[in-house]
Design an enzyme around this catalytic site. Sequence first.
Site, PDB file in Angstrom:
ATOM      1  N   PRO A  15     -17.120 -53.397  15.417  1.00 14.55           N
ATOM      2  CA  PRO A  15     -17.872 -53.692  14.189  1.00 14.55           C
ATOM      3  C   PRO A  15     -19.082 -54.590  14.437  1.00 14.55           C
ATOM      4  CG  PRO A  15     -15.542 -54.365  14.015  1.00 14.55           C
ATOM      5  CD  PRO A  15     -15.854 -54.160  15.467  1.00 14.55           C
ATOM      6  N   ASP A  27       1.541 -67.057  18.633  1.00 13.84           N
ATOM      7  CA  ASP A  27       0.183 -67.190  19.172  1.00 13.84           C
ATOM      8  C   ASP A  27       0.079 -66.139  20.285  1.00 13.84           C
ATOM      9  OD1 ASP A  27      -2.058 -68.018  20.708  1.00 13.84           O
ATOM     10  OD2 ASP A  27      -1.831 -70.064  19.972  1.00 13.84           O
ATOM     11  N   VAL A  28      -0.903 -65.255  20.181  1.00 14.41           N
ATOM     12  CA  VAL A  28      -0.989 -64.182  21.188  1.00 14.41           C
ATOM     13  C   VAL A  28      -1.317 -64.725  22.580  1.00 14.41           C
ATOM     14  CG1 VAL A  28      -1.579 -62.320  19.564  1.00 14.41           C
ATOM     15  CG2 VAL A  28      -3.424 -63.663  20.632  1.00 14.41           C
ATOM     16  N   TYR A  79     -18.416 -65.285  24.112  1.00 12.81           N
ATOM     17  CA  TYR A  79     -17.840 -64.350  23.137  1.00 12.81           C
ATOM     18  C   TYR A  79     -18.238 -62.920  23.500  1.00 12.81           C
ATOM     19  CZ  TYR A  79     -16.720 -61.903  18.825  1.00 12.81           C
ATOM     20  OH  TYR A  79     -16.206 -60.996  17.924  1.00 12.81           O
ATOM     21  N   ALA A 121      -2.924 -60.704  11.597  1.00 17.82           N
ATOM     22  CA  ALA A 121      -2.767 -60.052  10.285  1.00 17.82           C
ATOM     23  C   ALA A 121      -2.879 -61.012   9.119  1.00 17.82           C
ATOM     24  CB  ALA A 121      -1.418 -59.330  10.243  1.00 17.82           C
ATOM     25  N   SER A 137     -16.465 -55.269  19.397  1.00 17.15           N
ATOM     26  CA  SER A 137     -17.543 -55.825  18.571  1.00 17.15           C
ATOM     27  C   SER A 137     -18.876 -55.248  19.034  1.00 17.15           C
ATOM     28  CB  SER A 137     -17.577 -57.350  18.743  1.00 17.15           C
ATOM     29  OG  SER A 137     -18.732 -57.904  18.150  1.00 17.15           O
TER      30      SER A 137
HETATM   31  P1  NDP Z   1     -10.664 -63.646  10.775  1.00 19.74           P
HETATM   32  O1  NDP Z   1     -10.952 -65.021  11.277  1.00 19.74           O
HETATM   33  O2  NDP Z   1     -10.675 -63.420   9.312  1.00 19.74           O
HETATM   34  O3  NDP Z   1      -9.287 -63.124  11.362  1.00 19.74           O
HETATM   35  C1  NDP Z   1      -8.875 -63.400  12.684  1.00 19.74           C
HETATM   36  C2  NDP Z   1      -7.384 -63.195  12.782  1.00 19.74           C
HETATM   37  O4  NDP Z   1      -6.988 -63.425  14.150  1.00 19.74           O
HETATM   38  C3  NDP Z   1      -6.596 -64.130  11.904  1.00 19.74           C
HETATM   39  O5  NDP Z   1      -5.569 -63.407  11.280  1.00 19.74           O
HETATM   40  C4  NDP Z   1      -6.018 -65.149  12.893  1.00 19.74           C
HETATM   41  O6  NDP Z   1      -4.761 -65.554  12.401  1.00 19.74           O
HETATM   42  C5  NDP Z   1      -5.862 -64.279  14.130  1.00 19.74           C
HETATM   43  N1  NDP Z   1      -5.794 -65.060  15.362  1.00 19.74           N
HETATM   44  C6  NDP Z   1      -6.770 -65.818  15.911  1.00 19.74           C
HETATM   45  N2  NDP Z   1      -6.313 -66.408  17.012  1.00 19.74           N
HETATM   46  C7  NDP Z   1      -5.018 -66.021  17.163  1.00 19.74           C
HETATM   47  C8  NDP Z   1      -3.999 -66.323  18.108  1.00 19.74           C
HETATM   48  N3  NDP Z   1      -4.227 -67.142  19.138  1.00 19.74           N
HETATM   49  N4  NDP Z   1      -2.771 -65.763  17.950  1.00 19.74           N
HETATM   50  C9  NDP Z   1      -2.536 -64.940  16.907  1.00 19.74           C
HETATM   51  N5  NDP Z   1      -3.458 -64.618  15.983  1.00 19.74           N
HETATM   52  C10 NDP Z   1      -4.681 -65.170  16.111  1.00 19.74           C
HETATM   53  O7  NDP Z   1     -11.746 -62.714  11.488  1.00 19.74           O
HETATM   54  P2  NDP Z   1     -11.938 -61.128  11.548  1.00 19.74           P
HETATM   55  O8  NDP Z   1     -10.981 -60.416  10.696  1.00 19.74           O
HETATM   56  O9  NDP Z   1     -13.380 -60.876  11.360  1.00 19.74           O
HETATM   57  O10 NDP Z   1     -11.608 -60.881  13.092  1.00 19.74           O
HETATM   58  C11 NDP Z   1     -10.731 -59.873  13.546  1.00 19.74           C
HETATM   59  C12 NDP Z   1     -11.271 -59.292  14.840  1.00 19.74           C
HETATM   60  O11 NDP Z   1     -12.515 -58.647  14.576  1.00 19.74           O
HETATM   61  C13 NDP Z   1     -11.555 -60.313  15.940  1.00 19.74           C
HETATM   62  O12 NDP Z   1     -11.121 -59.774  17.164  1.00 19.74           O
HETATM   63  C14 NDP Z   1     -13.065 -60.450  15.914  1.00 19.74           C
HETATM   64  O13 NDP Z   1     -13.583 -60.837  17.168  1.00 19.74           O
HETATM   65  C15 NDP Z   1     -13.461 -59.030  15.552  1.00 19.74           C
HETATM   66  N6  NDP Z   1     -14.791 -58.843  15.003  1.00 19.74           N
HETATM   67  C16 NDP Z   1     -15.194 -59.507  13.873  1.00 19.74           C
HETATM   68  C17 NDP Z   1     -16.466 -59.311  13.364  1.00 19.74           C
HETATM   69  C18 NDP Z   1     -16.983 -60.057  12.182  1.00 19.74           C
HETATM   70  O14 NDP Z   1     -18.220 -60.089  11.972  1.00 19.74           O
HETATM   71  N7  NDP Z   1     -16.129 -60.629  11.348  1.00 19.74           N
HETATM   72  C19 NDP Z   1     -17.370 -58.343  13.992  1.00 19.74           C
HETATM   73  C20 NDP Z   1     -16.852 -57.706  15.173  1.00 19.74           C
HETATM   74  C21 NDP Z   1     -15.610 -57.947  15.632  1.00 19.74           C
HETATM   75  P3  NDP Z   1      -4.111 -67.000  12.547  1.00 19.74           P
HETATM   76  O15 NDP Z   1      -5.239 -67.994  12.541  1.00 19.74           O
HETATM   77  O16 NDP Z   1      -3.196 -67.115  11.379  1.00 19.74           O
HETATM   78  O17 NDP Z   1      -3.374 -66.942  13.827  1.00 19.74           O
HETATM   79  C1  8X3 Z   2     -18.708 -60.493  15.641  1.00 19.39           C
HETATM   80  C2  8X3 Z   2     -20.064 -59.983  15.306  1.00 19.39           C
HETATM   81  O1  8X3 Z   2     -22.556 -60.153  15.789  1.00 19.39           O
HETATM   82  O2  8X3 Z   2     -21.322 -62.227  15.649  1.00 19.39           O
HETATM   83  O3  8X3 Z   2     -18.134 -59.855  16.715  1.00 19.39           O
HETATM   84  O4  8X3 Z   2     -21.066 -60.799  17.544  1.00 19.39           O
HETATM   85  S1  8X3 Z   2     -21.287 -60.840  16.129  1.00 19.39           S
END
Ligand code: NDP
Ligand code: 8X3
Length: 251
Positions: A182, A59-60, A152, A9, A139
């Site tokens: 997405p 950390d998840v 990935y 978040a 994704s």
């Molecule tokens: P961001 O990097 O902006 O956000 C990722 C979030 O995940 C951050 O809040 C980060 O918080 C958290 N996170 C990462 N690793 C951990 C961990 N080990 N424990 C807890 N929290 C974690 O990217 P997005 O918002 O784009 O990504 C969100 C989701 O959407 C992901 O699952 C990504 O794969 C997916 N997605 C994204 C796309 C894109 O093009 N952006 C497209 C398709 C899917 P913190 O570092 O503070 O822990």
């Molecule tokens: C993130 C989007 O196209 O890099 O999931 O796989 S893409």
Amino acid sequence: MKTALITGATSGIGAACAHLFAAKGYNLILVGRREERLKESGRHLEDKYAVEVKCIVADVRDFENLSYALETLPVQWKKVNVLINNAGLSQGLDPIHRGEIGDWDTMIDTNIKGLLYSTKIVSNWMVAERSGHIINIGSIAGKEVYPNGNVYCATKHAVDALSKSMRIDLLTYGIKVTAIHPGMVETEFSKVRFKGDEGRAKKVYDGVDPLMADDIADAIWYVVSRPAHVNINDMLIMPTAQATGTIIKRD
Ligand code: NDP
Ligand code: 8X3
């Protein structure tokens, strides 16, 4: 008042969901590793929307810690209506023979095992309540593969498979499961993928009108706000300028 638990978040899609769900009157449990950001956002949402927010700095990938932090919440917080399994990342974009083991471990541990850990904890609460809605963020990479996306893509295919499995396993408890997939969303995602290389990250969005985190939050809200007898199983959301993972129209 309803409660949503959102992993990841602190930025991007997770942060946008936190804002939208707070605006809709949900109390929130927010999970992320960056403590300051998480707490600042929690305070802001409480002030702006008069909701209650619990910030879980975790950390998840660490089941023991995550489980302890969530299971020791006051009992009223364990009536979670919506779990958004959003925490995830891509690290590296290399062909399979050049991939880094550390990157693979991080993606598998976060995107698959982390999602499983939060689901195990919260689905048990939902089973006790005989209701709930789990949203898994997959994704386009979970629907197809693209060059150098190997691990990935595999983790997001796993999210797709797990979403289908969860739907079957939780059916008798009245728990809905939705996978949101997405395409390109402009967040910190590319900066993380390219390990802080801002120039390379920026290029990903050059000449494209990408999705924004709010677009995905909006879709999640649509899914969550359907009537009780309706479930959206799966939603693939792309920028208009993106046909597949790699076929993109750039100006
Ligand atoms: P961001 O990097 O902006 O956000 C990722 C979030 O995940 C951050 O809040 C980060 O918080 C958290 N996170 C990462 N690793 C951990 C961990 N080990 N424990 C807890 N929290 C974690 O990217 P997005 O918002 O784009 O990504 C969100 C989701 O959407 C992901 O699952 C990504 O794969 C997916 N997605 C994204 C796309 C894109 O093009 N952006 C497209 C398709 C899917 P913190 O570092 O503070 O822990
Ligand atoms: C993130 C989007 O196209 O890099 O999931 O796989 S893409």
